[in-house]
Scaffold this motif. Structure first.
Motif, PDB file in Angstrom:
ATOM      1  N   LEU A   9       0.815  -1.220   0.000  1.00  0.00           N
ATOM      2  CA  LEU A   9       0.000   0.000   0.000  1.00  0.00           C
ATOM      3  C   LEU A   9       0.843   1.262   0.000  1.00  0.00           C
ATOM      4  N   ASN A  10       2.060   1.157   0.497  1.00  0.00           N
ATOM      5  CA  ASN A  10       2.893   2.352   0.680  1.00  0.00           C
ATOM      6  C   ASN A  10       3.968   2.517  -0.393  1.00  0.00           C
ATOM      7  N   ILE A  11       3.901   1.740  -1.447  1.00  0.00           N
ATOM      8  CA  ILE A  11       4.907   1.915  -2.505  1.00  0.00           C
ATOM      9  C   ILE A  11       4.729   3.294  -3.150  1.00  0.00           C
ATOM     10  N   PRO A  12       5.808   3.892  -3.677  1.00  0.00           N
ATOM     11  CA  PRO A  12       5.695   5.205  -4.325  1.00  0.00           C
ATOM     12  C   PRO A  12       4.679   5.170  -5.469  1.00  0.00           C
ATOM     13  N   GLY A  13       3.759   6.126  -5.432  1.00  0.00           N
ATOM     14  CA  GLY A  13       2.720   6.186  -6.452  1.00  0.00           C
ATOM     15  C   GLY A  13       1.624   5.177  -6.251  1.00  0.00           C
ATOM     16  N   GLY A  14       1.606   4.508  -5.072  1.00  0.00           N
ATOM     17  CA  GLY A  14       0.635   3.468  -4.801  1.00  0.00           C
ATOM     18  C   GLY A  14      -0.651   4.003  -4.196  1.00  0.00           C
ATOM     19  N   VAL A  15      -1.354   3.131  -3.492  1.00  0.00           N
ATOM     20  CA  VAL A  15      -2.683   3.432  -2.980  1.00  0.00           C
ATOM     21  C   VAL A  15      -2.660   4.593  -2.002  1.00  0.00           C
ATOM     22  N   VAL A  16      -1.760   4.553  -1.034  1.00  0.00           N
ATOM     23  CA  VAL A  16      -1.743   5.588   0.007  1.00  0.00           C
ATOM     24  C   VAL A  16      -1.504   6.966  -0.601  1.00  0.00           C
ATOM     25  N   GLN A  17      -0.520   7.100  -1.474  1.00  0.00           N
ATOM     26  CA  GLN A  17      -0.230   8.407  -2.082  1.00  0.00           C
ATOM     27  C   GLN A  17      -1.396   8.888  -2.946  1.00  0.00           C
ATOM     28  N   THR A  18      -2.026   7.979  -3.658  1.00  0.00           N
ATOM     29  CA  THR A  18      -3.159   8.357  -4.503  1.00  0.00           C
ATOM     30  C   THR A  18      -4.321   8.881  -3.662  1.00  0.00           C
ATOM     31  N   LEU A  19      -4.623   8.219  -2.575  1.00  0.00           N
ATOM     32  CA  LEU A  19      -5.724   8.645  -1.714  1.00  0.00           C
ATOM     33  C   LEU A  19      -5.390   9.969  -1.005  1.00  0.00           C
ATOM     34  N   GLU A  20      -4.166  10.114  -0.627  1.00  0.00           N
ATOM     35  CA  GLU A  20      -3.781  11.361   0.050  1.00  0.00           C
ATOM     36  C   GLU A  20      -3.871  12.561  -0.887  1.00  0.00           C
ATOM     37  N   LYS A  21      -3.709  12.339  -2.175  1.00  0.00           N
ATOM     38  CA  LYS A  21      -3.872  13.431  -3.138  1.00  0.00           C
ATOM     39  C   LYS A  21      -5.329  13.902  -3.179  1.00  0.00           C
ATOM     40  N   GLU A  22      -6.250  13.008  -2.792  1.00  0.00           N
ATOM     41  CA  GLU A  22      -7.674  13.351  -2.751  1.00  0.00           C
ATOM     42  C   GLU A  22      -8.066  13.917  -1.389  1.00  0.00           C
ATOM     43  N   GLN A  23      -7.078  14.333  -0.610  1.00  0.00           N
ATOM     44  CA  GLN A  23      -7.291  14.907   0.721  1.00  0.00           C
ATOM     45  C   GLN A  23      -7.859  13.891   1.714  1.00  0.00           C
ATOM     46  N   ALA A  24      -7.640  12.597   1.435  1.00  0.00           N
ATOM     47  CA  ALA A  24      -8.078  11.563   2.360  1.00  0.00           C
ATOM     48  C   ALA A  24      -6.953  11.226   3.326  1.00  0.00           C
ATOM     49  N   THR A  25      -7.331  10.721   4.465  1.00  0.00           N
ATOM     50  CA  THR A  25      -6.359  10.297   5.468  1.00  0.00           C
ATOM     51  C   THR A  25      -6.346   8.774   5.508  1.00  0.00           C
ATOM     52  N   VAL A  26      -5.169   8.197   5.443  1.00  0.00           N
ATOM     53  CA  VAL A  26      -5.026   6.735   5.391  1.00  0.00           C
ATOM     54  C   VAL A  26      -4.213   6.278   6.599  1.00  0.00           C
ATOM     55  N   ALA A  27      -4.733   5.275   7.333  1.00  0.00           N
ATOM     56  CA  ALA A  27      -4.030   4.696   8.478  1.00  0.00           C
ATOM     57  C   ALA A  27      -3.984   3.186   8.315  1.00  0.00           C
ATOM     58  N   VAL A  28      -2.785   2.654   8.401  1.00  0.00           N
ATOM     59  CA  VAL A  28      -2.581   1.200   8.269  1.00  0.00           C
ATOM     60  C   VAL A  28      -2.032   0.667   9.589  1.00  0.00           C
ATOM     61  N   THR A  29      -2.678  -0.330  10.134  1.00  0.00           N
ATOM     62  CA  THR A  29      -2.265  -0.905  11.412  1.00  0.00           C
ATOM     63  C   THR A  29      -2.102  -2.414  11.257  1.00  0.00           C
ATOM     64  N   ARG A  30      -0.931  -2.882  11.643  1.00  0.00           N
ATOM     65  CA  ARG A  30      -0.709  -4.329  11.632  1.00  0.00           C
ATOM     66  C   ARG A  30      -1.327  -4.962  12.887  1.00  0.00           C
ATOM     67  N   SER A  31      -1.734  -6.216  12.736  1.00  0.00           N
ATOM     68  CA  SER A  31      -2.330  -6.934  13.871  1.00  0.00           C
ATOM     69  C   SER A  31      -2.049  -8.416  13.753  1.00  0.00           C
ATOM     70  N   ALA A  32      -1.855  -9.033  14.933  1.00  0.00           N
ATOM     71  CA  ALA A  32      -1.631 -10.491  14.937  1.00  0.00           C
ATOM     72  C   ALA A  32      -2.922 -11.259  14.769  1.00  0.00           C
ATOM     73  N   LYS A  33      -4.042 -10.580  14.961  1.00  0.00           N
ATOM     74  CA  LYS A  33      -5.334 -11.258  14.824  1.00  0.00           C
ATOM     75  C   LYS A  33      -6.363 -10.303  14.242  1.00  0.00           C
TER      76      LYS A  33
END
Length: 262
Positions: free
Chosen positions: A219-243
């Motif tokens: 999701l965090n690769i350059p030009g990927g999903v996170v950067q594209t959404l942030e250009k639309e003034q959206a906020t993106v949060a990714v959280t890892r979890s064991a379950k």
């Protein structure tokens, strides 16, 4: 004149007259026979004799059955025949034992194969249920939360996010309570996005089961999903979890025409 006659015994000497030898022996035999027959046996003697006979017969039978030295007097030919019979009986018992052991191994193998087939069937059913969305799933993964205060995020951008997650190895995905399956589709609705005809609103929350070390970087690769959404003034949060728990379910659809060919 002298004579050769023996002098006569005086009268009244008391000696009994001597019988001839043959006559004396006959008289003794008669007396012995008269004393032995008919036998004079009392009732008590008869009972004792009968008990002794039964006891002796029982002892004879027991001794004969328990006598391990009965074969000592057997001929060599008889001993050879007995040994051959014992060898044949032993061989038959060994063959029967081998047959029963083969049966046991075959039954165990068959039982193990049937159990393994059942286990694989259950596992396959579980996997297909996860893919079809008919059973819940849990495992490690990530939570992706997209907040869109300006309402600029559209269905195609959420679809791109979904495709990126699938390419990174996502195995089960749920978005705002909607289970994502192979046939899921996205469409724009007034003020939001619809998934499979069900409208959802932001914030858009993805629950994704997969390897976190692969999902988050995708999701965090350059030009990927996170950067594209942030250009639309959206906020993106990714959280890892064991379950991560994906418990939104789809009803199993019964095909109208297709039937199993097996």
């Amino acid at each position: 004149m002298s004579t050769n006659e023996s002098p006569e015994e005086p009268a009244g000497s008391g000696r009994p007259p001597q019988d001839a030898p043959g006559q004396s022996e006959e008289t003794g035999r008669q007396r012995l026979a008269a004393g032995l027959w008919p036998p004079r046996v009392s009732r008590a003697q008869l009972i004792v004799a009968l008990l002794l006979f039964v006891l002796g017969l029982g002892l004879a039978i027991q001794v004969r059955s328990n006598d391990s030295g009965a074969l000592r007097g057997a001929r060599q030919e008889d001993l050879v025949r007995i040994l051959d019979e014992l060898d044949g009986r032993t061989q038959r018992l060994e063959d029967e034992k081998q047959r029963l052991e083969d049966q046991r191994r075959e039954l165990e193998s068959s039982s193990n194969q049937a159990e393994e087939a059942r286990r694989q069937t259950v596992e396959k059913e579980r996997q297909l249920g996860i893919l079809a969305g008919t059973v819940a799933a849990q495992g490690p993964g990530i939570t992706l939360k997209i907040t869109d205060p300006t309402g600029q995020v559209q269905s195609d951008q959420l679809l791109d996010t979904l495709q990126e997650l699938r390419a990174a190895g996502a195995e089960a995905i749920q978005i705002n309570g909607v289970r994502i399956v192979a046939g899921s589709y996205f469409s724009d609705e007034n003020g939001g996005v619809a998934i499979d005809g069900k409208k959802i609103t932001q914030p858009y929350e993805f629950r994704v089961i997969g390897k976190p070390q692969d999902l988050e970087p995708a999701l965090n690769i350059p030009g990927g999903v996170v950067q594209t959404l942030e250009k639309e003034q959206a906020t993106v949060a990714v959280t890892r979890s064991a379950k991560i728990v994906v418990d939104a379910l789809r009803a199993a659809k019964q095909p109208d025409y297709a039937r199993s060919s097996s």
